[in-house]
Design a protein around this motif. Structure first.
Motif, mmCIF file in Angstrom:
data_model
loop_
_atom_site.group_PDB
_atom_site.id
_atom_site.type_symbol
_atom_site.label_atom_id
_atom_site.label_comp_id
_atom_site.label_asym_id
_atom_site.label_seq_id
_atom_site.Cartn_x
_atom_site.Cartn_y
_atom_site.Cartn_z
ATOM 1 N N SER A 7 11.372 -1.082 4.198
ATOM 2 C CA SER A 7 11.650 -1.962 5.342
ATOM 3 C C SER A 7 11.487 -1.132 6.886
ATOM 4 O O SER A 7 10.775 -1.613 7.313
ATOM 5 N N ASN A 11 7.919 -0.577 7.536
ATOM 6 C CA ASN A 11 7.162 -1.792 8.079
ATOM 7 C C ASN A 11 7.618 -2.001 9.405
ATOM 8 O O ASN A 11 6.742 -2.673 10.242
ATOM 9 N N TYR A 48 5.482 0.244 11.454
ATOM 10 C CA TYR A 48 4.119 -0.241 11.536
ATOM 11 C C TYR A 48 4.087 -1.342 12.289
ATOM 12 O O TYR A 48 3.093 -1.415 13.210
ATOM 13 N N ASP A 49 4.710 -2.206 12.382
ATOM 14 C CA ASP A 49 4.649 -3.527 13.033
ATOM 15 C C ASP A 49 4.847 -3.226 14.433
ATOM 16 O O ASP A 49 4.163 -3.885 15.154
ATOM 17 N N ASN A 64 -1.739 -3.082 6.998
ATOM 18 C CA ASN A 64 -0.636 -2.568 6.550
ATOM 19 C C ASN A 64 -0.613 -2.364 4.861
ATOM 20 O O ASN A 64 -0.909 -3.364 4.419
ATOM 21 N N ASN A 95 1.478 -1.892 2.866
ATOM 22 C CA ASN A 95 2.518 -2.312 1.986
ATOM 23 C C ASN A 95 2.060 -3.760 1.525
ATOM 24 O O ASN A 95 2.585 -4.144 0.572
#
Length: 361
Positions: A138, A141, A144-145, A158, A160
């Protein structure tokens, strides 16, 4: 003759020939906030220099600055923004996770080009070795976001999104709490190792305090009948409790109060103080518990949080709402008015249950 652009200048080299160059300010790099300039030299004609200059101006910052950013660089920017949104204790925990479990794998990678196969292998290895692997994923992410919002990577890339995340393993284990008889056996063994740790674990088991709440206690929080829970100890110092309902009064009896007095030191306000009269490290109870278990292998092992569960399991004579209030559970489905109205009676009912237990401990 057309007027020449002032940003393009002529200069001579050692060979005596005339060349042209330019330098111009384009704006601020959206990722770093730094001023960006474009420049080039060595043109043999003014027209060639002008064409290059016009292209650089048209492209602007995006075209003239490499947007390649490593995962580690984006993490640093994310961390600075994240610090404004969460408590320091959360930052400390998440930073440790990133430094130990994410940066060693992706820190130097271009965030926009992390390969799905590398990410998938990381996920598999992480799930095998680290219980909090889903939290770690999490956090990956979130970083990355944040990179997506800065234009450093594409949301659709991404890794993921293309990975298979292992399900949480549900391993069968013993209940993480003690019966009354097991608690009595544990406390007898603990007192032979350390009177302080004996008092600490007895307090957790008979009040439902969280370990960080107990470590944060000062003498101003304690009366012969109650403990006021107003703060919690974290890895970065003392903070307010985790939720609004965590601020609460917890009942104690004469036995518990007198045991706490055993720890009182002249001029020291912290109840569970270290040798310097200051707060213990948040990890100290884990070492206390390990020492007790190492010296008493016959004891069934539970976690530190298991003593809080022990309190809940021993309060069989009290109502669920009373136990929720005393433990500071955020799941207690009550209005503030109901909470205030029931506090005194809840404290008294819990105190009676604790007195019954004290006779057998």
């Amino acid at each position: 003759m057309p007027k020449r652009d002032k940003h393009i200048e002529a200069y001579k080299k050692k060979d005596g020939k005339t060349y042209y160059r330019y330098k111009t300010y384009l704006g601020l790099d959206p990722l770093t906030g730094k001023r960006v300039f474009a420049g080039k030299a060595g043109f043999t004609s003014y027209n060639d220099a002008k064409v290059s200059y016009d292209k650089a101006r048209a492209a602007g910052v995006t075209g003239s600055v490499s947007q390649k950013k490593t995962f580690g660089e984006v993490y640093k920017l994310w961390l600075e923004a994240h610090k404004l949104q969460v408590k320091p204790s959360t930052i400390a925990t998440q930073s440790d996770i990133v430094k130990n479990h994410i940066l060693p794998y992706f820190g130097t990678d271009d965030i926009s080009k992390i390969k799905p196969i590398k990410y998938q292998q990381w996920v598999i290895d992480l799930a095998k070795s680290y219980a909090a692997y889903r939290l770690t994923i999490s956090i990956f992410n979130q970083i990355y976001d944040y990179g997506v919002s800065l234009g450093a990577c594409d949301k659709l890339n991404n890794p993921n999104l293309m990975a298979s995340i292992p399900a949480v393993r549900r391993e069968k284990r013993m209940d993480n709490y003690y019966s009354q008889e097991e608690l009595a056996e544990f406390l007898e063994a603990a007192d032979k190792i350390s009177h302080k740790s004996y008092i600490y674990f007895r307090l957790l088991a008979l009040t439902g305090l969280r370990r960080s709440e107990a470590l944060a206690l000062t003498w101003s929080d304690v009366t012969p009948e109650t403990i006021a829970v107003t703060k919690t100890l974290t890895g970065v110092g003392v903070q307010t409790p985790k939720t609004r309902r965590s601020n609460r009064l917890v009942p104690i009896d004469d036995v518990m109060y007198n045991l706490l007095l055993d720890l009182k030191q002249p001029g020291v306000d912290v109840i569970f103080a270290n040798k310097f009269g200051a707060y213990h490290n948040i990890a100290a109870p884990r070492y206390w518990l390990q020492k007790i278990y190492q010296s008493n292998p016959q004891l069934r092992k539970i976690t530190i949080h298991g003593f809080r569960h022990t309190f809940a399991s021993l309060m069989t004579g009290a109502g669920l709402a009373d136990v929720q209030l005393i433990m500071g559970h955020s799941s207690a489905d009550m209005t503030i008015g109901t909470y205030t109205h029931q506090t005194d009676s809840s404290v008294n009912r819990i105190r009676e249950q604790v007195k019954k237990l004290e006779t057998d401990l």
